[in-house]
Scaffold this active site. Sequence first.
Site, PDB file in Angstrom:
ATOM      1  N   GLY A 246      10.438   0.131  24.651  1.00  0.00           N
ATOM      2  CA  GLY A 246      10.010   1.261  23.846  1.00  0.00           C
ATOM      3  C   GLY A 246      10.893   2.470  24.017  1.00  0.00           C
ATOM      4  O   GLY A 246      10.617   3.520  23.438  1.00  0.00           O
ATOM      5  N   ASP A 247      11.930   2.372  24.825  1.00  0.00           N
ATOM      6  CA  ASP A 247      12.890   3.452  25.024  1.00  0.00           C
ATOM      7  C   ASP A 247      14.199   2.810  25.449  1.00  0.00           C
ATOM      8  O   ASP A 247      14.415   1.634  25.198  1.00  0.00           O
ATOM      9  CB  ASP A 247      12.370   4.455  26.058  1.00  0.00           C
ATOM     10  CG  ASP A 247      12.954   5.854  25.857  1.00  0.00           C
ATOM     11  OD1 ASP A 247      14.181   5.952  25.715  1.00  0.00           O
ATOM     12  OD2 ASP A 247      12.192   6.826  25.828  1.00  0.00           O
TER      13      ASP A 247
END
Length: 441
Positions: A246-247
Amino acid sequence: MARRCPCRLLLAVAAAAVLVAAAAQAQETCSGTVPAPPRRGARVSVASFGGAGDGRTLNTAAFARAVASIERRAAPGGAELYVPPGVWLTGPFNLTSRMTLFLARGAVIRATQDTSSWPLIEPLPSYGRGRELPGGRYTSLIHGNGLQDVVITGENGTIDGQGSAWWDMWKNRTLLYTRPHLLELMSSSDIIVSNVVFQDSPFWNIHPVYCRNVTILAPHDSPNTDGIDPDSSSNICIEDCYISTGDDSIAIKSGWDEYGIAYGRASSGITVRRITGSSPFAGFAVGSETSGGVENVLAEHLNFFNSGFGIHVKTNTGRGGFIRNITVSDVTLDNVRYGLRIVGDVGNHPDDSYNRSALPIVDALTVKNVQGQNVREAGLIKGIPNSAFSRICLSNVKFTGGAPVRPWKCEAVSGGALDVQPSPCTELTSTSGTSFCTNSL
């Protein structure tokens, strides 16, 4: 940079030369320089210390007793802590030196979602406060400080952070302190992580900080992985991982503003090789916390898709430090917004006491043999007016898209470009820059 969104993720890593897939043996690898995991002199099971793998019993005390037993035994060669099949619910626990944490097939170390069971620890001295919020931070699920000779391995057992409760607190702004990692080892050396799945971490998955001699290698068919953040650490090797996050999938760091400058420990001697995966942010990143410096990094044979950035090198005014001698090569990209971004205006600050005159030095970055399709924007290379980025070399970098790829944008930068499509910005076409680029290749 702090995680800007909660992440649901899964990470599997495998290490040691004997575990590398046969098909990869002919490839260049760090594994030949990594000793095989040591044979331990004793073995204990968490079940022998009152643990129960029923998914309901809280086993924090059992893990603590088992690790304390290993420490007291001082067996020749250390000892192995065996986690049998089952679901072992637990709060955070510490490791000790000369130990192996071994997860059997079907074993799950599952983090409790009761946040009151997570102790607070001091902020890292190179950060000065928690990364997300002022004050301390929650300790990682598995933690160690000042350790030597630690192996985390098994038969593809799982370390499950049950991160959803933490992500909800982050989204709802009810988080009191910075979220915990799944694994953090501080000021430690000779670390191998192998054949273990890391799943649903509250924050970062694997965070070696102030460490040296850390190796993470995985077979090419390992499950989705995330979040390997070497921080003020040296002699790091990350190879053959498939990453979904997610990052930033991999982000190299070294401290935050005035605290990182004062601590003064660089990340150096880092190899990242044969990484595949996707991320809404960057596949491979440096920064933005680079106040201790980042140097001598090789990242090669990378394949990223459905991502925000293929390669992202980021810093900011107030960071100080340096980013230098970085080589990224042999990269394929598909469906990314930016092929490449090297910028000096990314990331927040720990407080208002940062030195606005502390300008980072970004020098000698080489990006070569990069091919991208379905790329929307070639990239942005934006230095800092009073600290221009220098000796940036692009060679054989070609991006195409369904629509015409938006052109390069450059500012406060010098360097060279050879065989670049779309056509490079004029700042990278000087004779001296092209000469550096030719020599660096």
